[in-house]
Design a protein around this motif. Structure first.
Motif, PDB file in Angstrom:
ATOM      1  N   GLY A 165       0.814  -1.211   0.000  1.00  0.00           N
ATOM      2  CA  GLY A 165       0.000   0.000   0.000  1.00  0.00           C
ATOM      3  C   GLY A 165       0.845   1.257   0.000  1.00  0.00           C
ATOM      4  O   GLY A 165       0.541   2.232  -0.700  1.00  0.00           O
ATOM      5  N   LEU A 166       1.933   1.256   0.758  1.00  0.00           N
ATOM      6  CA  LEU A 166       2.828   2.409   0.778  1.00  0.00           C
ATOM      7  C   LEU A 166       3.513   2.600  -0.569  1.00  0.00           C
ATOM      8  O   LEU A 166       3.696   3.733  -1.034  1.00  0.00           O
ATOM      9  N   LYS A 167       3.895   1.508  -1.216  1.00  0.00           N
ATOM     10  CA  LYS A 167       4.519   1.601  -2.539  1.00  0.00           C
ATOM     11  C   LYS A 167       3.538   2.156  -3.564  1.00  0.00           C
ATOM     12  O   LYS A 167       3.900   2.974  -4.412  1.00  0.00           O
ATOM     13  N   GLN A 168       2.289   1.722  -3.485  1.00  0.00           N
ATOM     14  CA  GLN A 168       1.274   2.237  -4.422  1.00  0.00           C
ATOM     15  C   GLN A 168       0.975   3.705  -4.142  1.00  0.00           C
ATOM     16  O   GLN A 168       0.773   4.489  -5.078  1.00  0.00           O
ATOM     17  N   ALA A 169       0.954   4.094  -2.870  1.00  0.00           N
ATOM     18  CA  ALA A 169       0.724   5.499  -2.530  1.00  0.00           C
ATOM     19  C   ALA A 169       1.842   6.371  -3.098  1.00  0.00           C
ATOM     20  O   ALA A 169       1.598   7.461  -3.627  1.00  0.00           O
ATOM     21  N   GLU A 170       3.071   5.885  -3.006  1.00  0.00           N
ATOM     22  CA  GLU A 170       4.210   6.617  -3.569  1.00  0.00           C
ATOM     23  C   GLU A 170       4.100   6.698  -5.091  1.00  0.00           C
ATOM     24  O   GLU A 170       4.380   7.739  -5.690  1.00  0.00           O
ATOM     25  N   ALA A 171       3.680   5.623  -5.723  1.00  0.00           N
ATOM     26  CA  ALA A 171       3.501   5.622  -7.175  1.00  0.00           C
ATOM     27  C   ALA A 171       2.444   6.641  -7.589  1.00  0.00           C
ATOM     28  O   ALA A 171       2.622   7.377  -8.568  1.00  0.00           O
ATOM     29  N   ALA A 172       1.352   6.708  -6.848  1.00  0.00           N
ATOM     30  CA  ALA A 172       0.308   7.687  -7.152  1.00  0.00           C
ATOM     31  C   ALA A 172       0.816   9.104  -6.922  1.00  0.00           C
ATOM     32  O   ALA A 172       0.548  10.009  -7.717  1.00  0.00           O
ATOM     33  N   ARG A 173       1.584   9.318  -5.852  1.00  0.00           N
ATOM     34  CA  ARG A 173       2.124  10.644  -5.548  1.00  0.00           C
ATOM     35  C   ARG A 173       3.029  11.125  -6.683  1.00  0.00           C
ATOM     36  O   ARG A 173       2.945  12.279  -7.119  1.00  0.00           O
ATOM     37  N   ILE A 174       3.866  10.243  -7.184  1.00  0.00           N
ATOM     38  CA  ILE A 174       4.773  10.607  -8.278  1.00  0.00           C
ATOM     39  C   ILE A 174       3.973  10.996  -9.522  1.00  0.00           C
ATOM     40  O   ILE A 174       4.288  11.978 -10.202  1.00  0.00           O
ATOM     41  N   ARG A 175       2.922  10.246  -9.818  1.00  0.00           N
ATOM     42  CA  ARG A 175       2.097  10.560 -10.987  1.00  0.00           C
ATOM     43  C   ARG A 175       1.397  11.909 -10.825  1.00  0.00           C
ATOM     44  O   ARG A 175       1.319  12.697 -11.769  1.00  0.00           O
ATOM     45  N   VAL A 176       0.882  12.184  -9.648  1.00  0.00           N
ATOM     46  CA  VAL A 176       0.214  13.463  -9.403  1.00  0.00           C
ATOM     47  C   VAL A 176       1.218  14.605  -9.546  1.00  0.00           C
ATOM     48  O   VAL A 176       0.921  15.638 -10.161  1.00  0.00           O
ATOM     49  N   LYS A 177       2.413  14.436  -8.999  1.00  0.00           N
ATOM     50  CA  LYS A 177       3.446  15.461  -9.100  1.00  0.00           C
ATOM     51  C   LYS A 177       3.804  15.711 -10.567  1.00  0.00           C
ATOM     52  O   LYS A 177       3.950  16.858 -10.997  1.00  0.00           O
ATOM     53  N   TYR A 178       3.946  14.642 -11.338  1.00  0.00           N
ATOM     54  CA  TYR A 178       4.256  14.768 -12.760  1.00  0.00           C
ATOM     55  C   TYR A 178       3.143  15.517 -13.497  1.00  0.00           C
ATOM     56  O   TYR A 178       3.407  16.440 -14.266  1.00  0.00           O
ATOM     57  N   LEU A 179       1.891  15.106 -13.265  1.00  0.00           N
ATOM     58  CA  LEU A 179       0.774  15.749 -13.954  1.00  0.00           C
ATOM     59  C   LEU A 179       0.643  17.215 -13.558  1.00  0.00           C
ATOM     60  O   LEU A 179       0.303  18.058 -14.387  1.00  0.00           O
ATOM     61  N   THR A 180       0.926  17.535 -12.306  1.00  0.00           N
ATOM     62  CA  THR A 180       0.881  18.926 -11.848  1.00  0.00           C
ATOM     63  C   THR A 180       1.920  19.758 -12.595  1.00  0.00           C
ATOM     64  O   THR A 180       1.616  20.847 -13.090  1.00  0.00           O
ATOM     65  N   ALA A 181       3.138  19.241 -12.689  1.00  0.00           N
ATOM     66  CA  ALA A 181       4.199  19.965 -13.395  1.00  0.00           C
ATOM     67  C   ALA A 181       3.868  20.100 -14.884  1.00  0.00           C
ATOM     68  O   ALA A 181       4.082  21.161 -15.482  1.00  0.00           O
TER      69      ALA A 181
END
Length: 100
Positions: A56-72
């Motif tokens: 779950g923590l690994k998936q949360a990190e994966a989602a966080r990275i995607r959100v950060k990328y899409l924001t940028a």
């Protein structure tokens, strides 16, 4: 194995898929479903297995990275559109003027 944690993991996977598709409606639906699954997990008195928590923590990190990328990515698009219209980029820092 916790059934409620399985539901959280499934909703995380669906959110990641929606982020990868860049589908705003799917992201909203997956976010809402994940929120509901997390709330149900909180009400459960049983502690999930360490392997489930780790996943779950690994998936949360994966989602966080995607959100950060899409924001940028979106910020870059907004800045380019502003430049095309002759406006200054909002990402430029301007030192505030001191008042006399």
């Amino acid at each position: 194995m916790s059934v409620m944690m399985d539901a959280v993991l499934q909703q995380q996977a669906e959110l990641i898929a929606a982020l990868d598709m860049q589908d705003a409606d799917a992201i909203m639906a997956a976010s809402s479903a994940l929120s509901t699954a997390i709330e149900k997990l909180r009400l459960q008195k049983q502690v999930p297995a360490q392997s489930q928590l780790s996943h779950g923590l690994k998936q949360a990190e994966a989602a966080r990275i995607r959100v950060k990328y899409l924001t940028a990515w979106n910020r870059q698009k907004i800045d380019r559109l502003a430049e095309c219209r002759g406006l200054a980029s909002s990402a430029i820092y301007v030192m505030p003027q001191k008042r006399a």
